[in-house]
Design an enzyme around this catalytic site. Structure first.
Site, PDB file in Angstrom:
ATOM      1  CG  HIS A  69      -1.959  -1.072   1.221  1.00 16.95           C
ATOM      2  ND1 HIS A  69      -3.232  -0.934   0.730  1.00 16.95           N
ATOM      3  CD2 HIS A  69      -1.884  -2.345   1.672  1.00 16.95           C
ATOM      4  CE1 HIS A  69      -3.899  -2.062   0.890  1.00 16.95           C
ATOM      5  NE2 HIS A  69      -3.098  -2.934   1.447  1.00 16.95           N
ATOM      6  CG  ASN A 142      -8.040  -4.212   1.039  1.00 18.71           C
ATOM      7  OD1 ASN A 142      -7.336  -3.227   1.256  1.00 18.71           O
ATOM      8  ND2 ASN A 142      -7.587  -5.446   1.103  1.00 18.71           N
ATOM      9  CG  HIS A 333      -2.631  -1.246  14.670  1.00 21.14           C
ATOM     10  ND1 HIS A 333      -2.819  -2.522  14.197  1.00 21.14           N
ATOM     11  CD2 HIS A 333      -2.107  -1.400  15.910  1.00 21.14           C
ATOM     12  CE1 HIS A 333      -2.442  -3.393  15.107  1.00 21.14           C
ATOM     13  NE2 HIS A 333      -2.008  -2.739  16.164  1.00 21.14           N
TER      14      HIS A 333
HETATM   15 FE1  HDD Z   1      -2.517  -4.803   5.536  1.00 21.93          FE
HETATM   16  C1  HDD Z   1      -1.048  -1.776   5.176  1.00 21.93           C
HETATM   17  C2  HDD Z   1      -5.464  -3.525   4.317  1.00 21.93           C
HETATM   18  C3  HDD Z   1      -3.917  -7.956   5.560  1.00 21.93           C
HETATM   19  C4  HDD Z   1       0.241  -5.999   7.006  1.00 21.93           C
HETATM   20  N1  HDD Z   1      -3.135  -3.005   4.864  1.00 21.93           N
HETATM   21  C5  HDD Z   1      -2.380  -1.877   4.807  1.00 21.93           C
HETATM   22  C6  HDD Z   1      -3.172  -0.783   4.318  1.00 21.93           C
HETATM   23  C7  HDD Z   1      -4.415  -1.275   4.071  1.00 21.93           C
HETATM   24  C8  HDD Z   1      -4.390  -2.671   4.413  1.00 21.93           C
HETATM   25  C9  HDD Z   1      -5.593  -0.503   3.545  1.00 21.93           C
HETATM   26  C10 HDD Z   1      -2.674   0.638   4.089  1.00 21.93           C
HETATM   27  C11 HDD Z   1      -3.007   1.543   5.233  1.00 21.93           C
HETATM   28  C12 HDD Z   1      -2.569   2.952   4.882  1.00 21.93           C
HETATM   29  O1  HDD Z   1      -3.198   3.568   4.003  1.00 21.93           O
HETATM   30  O2  HDD Z   1      -1.565   3.385   5.448  1.00 21.93           O
HETATM   31  N2  HDD Z   1      -4.306  -5.598   4.971  1.00 21.93           N
HETATM   32  C13 HDD Z   1      -5.407  -4.883   4.598  1.00 21.93           C
HETATM   33  C14 HDD Z   1      -6.546  -5.771   4.541  1.00 21.93           C
HETATM   34  C15 HDD Z   1      -6.110  -7.012   4.876  1.00 21.93           C
HETATM   35  C16 HDD Z   1      -4.700  -6.903   5.153  1.00 21.93           C
HETATM   36  C17 HDD Z   1      -7.959  -5.338   4.189  1.00 21.93           C
HETATM   37  C18 HDD Z   1      -6.868  -8.293   4.986  1.00 21.93           C
HETATM   38  C19 HDD Z   1      -8.139  -8.361   5.209  1.00 21.93           C
HETATM   39  N3  HDD Z   1      -1.943  -6.643   6.136  1.00 21.93           N
HETATM   40  C20 HDD Z   1      -2.669  -7.806   6.107  1.00 21.93           C
HETATM   41  C21 HDD Z   1      -1.945  -8.868   6.779  1.00 21.93           C
HETATM   42  C22 HDD Z   1      -0.754  -8.309   7.206  1.00 21.93           C
HETATM   43  C23 HDD Z   1      -0.783  -6.921   6.791  1.00 21.93           C
HETATM   44  C24 HDD Z   1      -2.425 -10.293   6.946  1.00 21.93           C
HETATM   45  C25 HDD Z   1       0.378  -8.931   7.952  1.00 21.93           C
HETATM   46  C26 HDD Z   1       0.319  -9.974   8.725  1.00 21.93           C
HETATM   47  N4  HDD Z   1      -0.707  -4.046   5.925  1.00 21.93           N
HETATM   48  C27 HDD Z   1       0.272  -4.700   6.602  1.00 21.93           C
HETATM   49  C28 HDD Z   1       1.469  -3.851   6.916  1.00 21.93           C
HETATM   50  C29 HDD Z   1       1.038  -2.463   6.346  1.00 21.93           C
HETATM   51  C30 HDD Z   1      -0.324  -2.758   5.747  1.00 21.93           C
HETATM   52  C31 HDD Z   1       2.762  -4.401   6.444  1.00 21.93           C
HETATM   53  C32 HDD Z   1       1.998  -1.742   5.424  1.00 21.93           C
HETATM   54  C33 HDD Z   1       2.040  -0.318   5.875  1.00 21.93           C
HETATM   55  C34 HDD Z   1       1.293  -0.289   7.098  1.00 21.93           C
HETATM   56  O3  HDD Z   1       0.841  -1.545   7.400  1.00 21.93           O
HETATM   57  O4  HDD Z   1       1.088   0.678   7.802  1.00 21.93           O
HETATM   58  O5  HDD Z   1       1.715  -3.813   8.276  1.00 21.93           O
END
Ligand code: HDD
Length: 665
Positions: A69, A142, A333
């Site tokens: 993202h 999402n 978060h």
């Molecule tokens: Fe995630 C970012 C949505 C599963 C780990 N995620 C991130 C963002 C969105 C989502 C919208 C961007 C937020 C922003 O605009 O800063 N992610 C989802 C959805 C998931 C999902 C809807 C499943 C239903 N994500 C998911 C899993 C993991 C992560 C299973 C890890 C175990 N996601 C992250 C992250 C991020 C992230 C690596 C990258 C930047 C951040 O968090 O702040 O931690």
């Protein structure tokens, strides 16, 4: 944005107007063009503290981009609940209809890096920060209601498969490559979400016209401690629209900022994007009543079975002042929740609860990221956490521990009845195991339900989506394995994609034997409102100003965005605002065209513009002269086709533009 968050942001917003330039230590700067040197042509001096500070700061201007993202754009707004929901939840922002809660939303793509194009085929992130009076609630969702995997332990594998391949860092911003499709074929839990991503949902027209989903099952808990299972939804009030893939690809080059520009300009113009907030509710005793497991994030709760109740409205009404300071530093978060909301045992959600804080520590440089203005709650924060990188508070007093007598045991804890957060007391028993529940193992029924629910055009686009993406793979084995997976959902899809990508049609038909549909899965369920529609008026020859004024007036009355496009800006009255030439305007940047001709031959640029608009199934209005001239030209269009209107009346827009695309052309 409502006042509370605004006031907080105002306190730290700095303007340089009428201000003297200083160093970061507050010393006034007398010269900012030349480094300190020995004589005009001599060496530079290390004692030049202004130079050293300026360059040092510049050298560190970038922070790590989000691991996923990375490409995103945000805006401020507000949320208001329609009615008191205390039947379900004690959350203050969901029980007080008179209350306005400030929000910040960041939309994003998933795969591409920070500079990648907006219009790639991908899932879109839809992350909302509610600054409630009881703390921050982040709904990190999402635009697709399901996710690729069922357990968070597989997230690094999914992301390694979809990101650019490590040996050549290609492709940027897309899943059309071997490793993604290999992952798809080897991990059948990905089937449902991939089905959505290959359909029109994967290429949204803009951020204003997407749906949003919390994806996981959460709990709402009321003040008596009763819990209901819930899924969260955002329903756009501007309808739901997608691009055409050819158009999306052209836009990668024509306007890499296509989505962020649309959001930014809509808000600047006062056409505020709006969504209704919805919940689907399942009572605890209904938990096992369905043919899917409500803890499985690869499953929807079909809306025909569990209707969405619209409970409130969100309006985005203010752009950020500084994209880095606010949008880039925003730390979302799923674990940020408030009293009245709780988690379910969805194993994907549970894993996310660890990941997000962890990533912010490396991205935002330490554990004090909550003190960055965009991340600060609007209520006061008091605890015994101290020190660490980038501490911006000055914490008073001798005592920083609980329990204490020296400071009257402050900060004190708060009982649940008075607003203290207490986790829902779910009774859980079991063995420690690493094992996927049998109830998670139906990978194909819901993808079939999705396909069955699409219109014929949407189905055809999904075939095209798969054919492009799988077709881009190099490995015949990967292509074949991917098609074999599709064969487990839908025979026709497998046959058509196999033919398009040049692999064998699987021998036996293994499709899901079901005609089940859900009425809420097609994008065609939404009407497309006229306000916000953008039209290019192509001027072929000399069209008098009075005629143009009439068109402009009709557009303004209907809140359309428009540009008069001519051979040279001097042909066009400057008083109409946006004026463009055929060099700057492009059909992919508009929703429709109107061609006004004085009867002279059609210009090659007008012909090109018209053909592409026609090819992308958008509405066209031609005045009589233009229609005649185009019929004599070589333009590859049919005047009899759907969505082609011949009319000299500006009012024809309400008939022509009430459909976004004429797929039946
Ligand atoms: Fe995630 C970012 C949505 C599963 C780990 N995620 C991130 C963002 C969105 C989502 C919208 C961007 C937020 C922003 O605009 O800063 N992610 C989802 C959805 C998931 C999902 C809807 C499943 C239903 N994500 C998911 C899993 C993991 C992560 C299973 C890890 C175990 N996601 C992250 C992250 C991020 C992230 C690596 C990258 C930047 C951040 O968090 O702040 O931690």
């Amino acid at each position: 944005m409502s006042n509370k968050k605004q006031n907080q942001l105002n306190e730290v917003t700095k303007s340089n107007d009428d201000k003297a330039m200083t160093t970061n230590n507050g010393v006034k700067v007398s010269e900012d063009e030349n480094t300190l040197t020995v004589g005009e042509r001599g060496p530079s001096l290390l004692e030049d503290f202004h130079f050293r500070e300026k360059i040092m700061h510049f050298d560190h201007e970038r922070i790590p981009e989000r691991i996923v993202h990375a490409r995103g754009f945000g805006a401020h707004g507000e949320f208001q609940v329609y009615k008191d929901l205390s039947e379900y939840t004690s959350a203050d922002f969901l029980t007080q209809p008179n209350k306005t809660t400030p929000v910040f939303v960041r939309f994003s793509t998933v795969q591409g890096s920070k500079g990648s194009p907006d219009t790639v085929r991908d899932v879109r992130g839809f992350a909302t920060k509610f600054y409630t009076d009881e703390g921050i609630f982040d709904l990190v969702g999402n635009d697709i209601p399901v996710f690729f995997i069922q357990d968070a332990i597989k997230f690094p594998d999914l992301i390694h498969a979809v990101k650019p391949e490590p040996h050549n860092e290609m492709p940027q911003g897309g899943s059309a490559h071997d490793t993604f499709w290999d992952f798809f074929a080897q991990n059948p839990e990905t089937t449902h979400t991939t089905m959505w991503a290959m359909s029109d949902r994967g290429i949204p027209k803009n951020f204003r016209q997407i749906e949003g989903f919390g994806v996981h099952t959460f709990r709402l808990v009321n003040s008596q401690g009763q819990s209901h299972f819930v899924k969260f939804h955002w329903k756009p009030l501007h309808g739901l629209e997608s691009l055409v893939w050819d158009e999306a690809q052209i836009l990668h080059g024509k306007d890499v900022d296509f989505h962020r520009k649309d959001l930014y300009e809509s808000i600047e113009k006062g056409d505020y994007p709006e969504w209704e907030f919805g919940i689907q509710v399942i009572r605890p005793e209904q938990e096992f009543d369905f043919d899917f497991d409500i803890l499985d994030p690869t499953k929807i709760w079909p809306e025909d079975q569990v209707p969405v109740q619209k409970i409130g409205k969100m309006t985005l009404n203010q752009n950020v002042t500084n994209v880095f300071d606010e949008t880039e530093q925003a730390a979302f978060h799923p674990g940020h929740i408030v009293p009245g909301i709780d988690f379910s045992n969805d194993p994907l959600l549970q894993g996310r609860l660890f990941s997000y804080t962890d990533t912010q520590i490396s991205r935002l440089g330490g554990p004090n990221f909550n003190q960055i203005p965009i991340n600060r709650p609007v209520n006061e924060v008091h605890n015994n956490q101290r020190d660490a990188m980038h501490q911006t508070n000055i914490n008073k007093g001798q005592v920083a521990y609980h329990k204490n007598a020296l400071n009257n045991n402050d900060p004190h804890t708060t009982a649940k009845e008075d607003g203290g957060y207490e986790h829902y007391q779910e009774k859980v028993q079991g063995h420690k195991i690493r094992q996927r529940s049998e109830s998670f193992k139906d990978y194909y029924s819901q993808p079939k339900l999705y396909l069955n629910s699409l219109s014929k055009d949407e189905y055809d686009h999904t075939v095209d989506g798969f054919s492009f993406e799988i077709g881009m793979c190099n490995s015949i084995m990967v292509k074949q394995n991917a098609v074999n997976q599709l064969n487990k959902v839908d025979r026709e899809l497998a046959e058509r994609v196999a033919k398009n990508v040049g692999v064998e049609v699987p021998e036996s038909n293994e499709e899901v034997d079901s005609n089940a549909k859900d009425s809420q899965l097609t994008m065609e369920k939404y009407d497309i409102p006229l306000p916000g529609h953008s039209v290019a008026v192509l001027i072929n020859g000399n069209i008098d100003i009075e005629t143009l004024k009439l068109y402009a007036q009709t557009f303004t009355e209907n809140k359309l965005n428009y540009a008069f496009v001519g051979q040279h800006p001097k042909n066009i009255s400057e008083s109409f605002g946006i004026t463009e030439t055929f060099d700057t305007a492009h059909p992919t940047l508009f929703d429709s065209i109107i061609v006004l001709s004085d009867g002279s031959d059609i210009l090659p640029s007008v012909e090109e513009f018209t053909e592409l608009t026609y090819k992308h199934n958008k509405p066209l209005i031609l005045n009589q002269n233009a229609a005649q001239a185009l019929s004599k030209s070589n333009a590859k269009i049919s005047l009899e086709a759907a969505g082609v209107f011949v009319s000299d009346r500006p009012q024809t827009i309400s008939q022509a533009f009430n459909r976004a695309r004429y797929w039946d052309r």
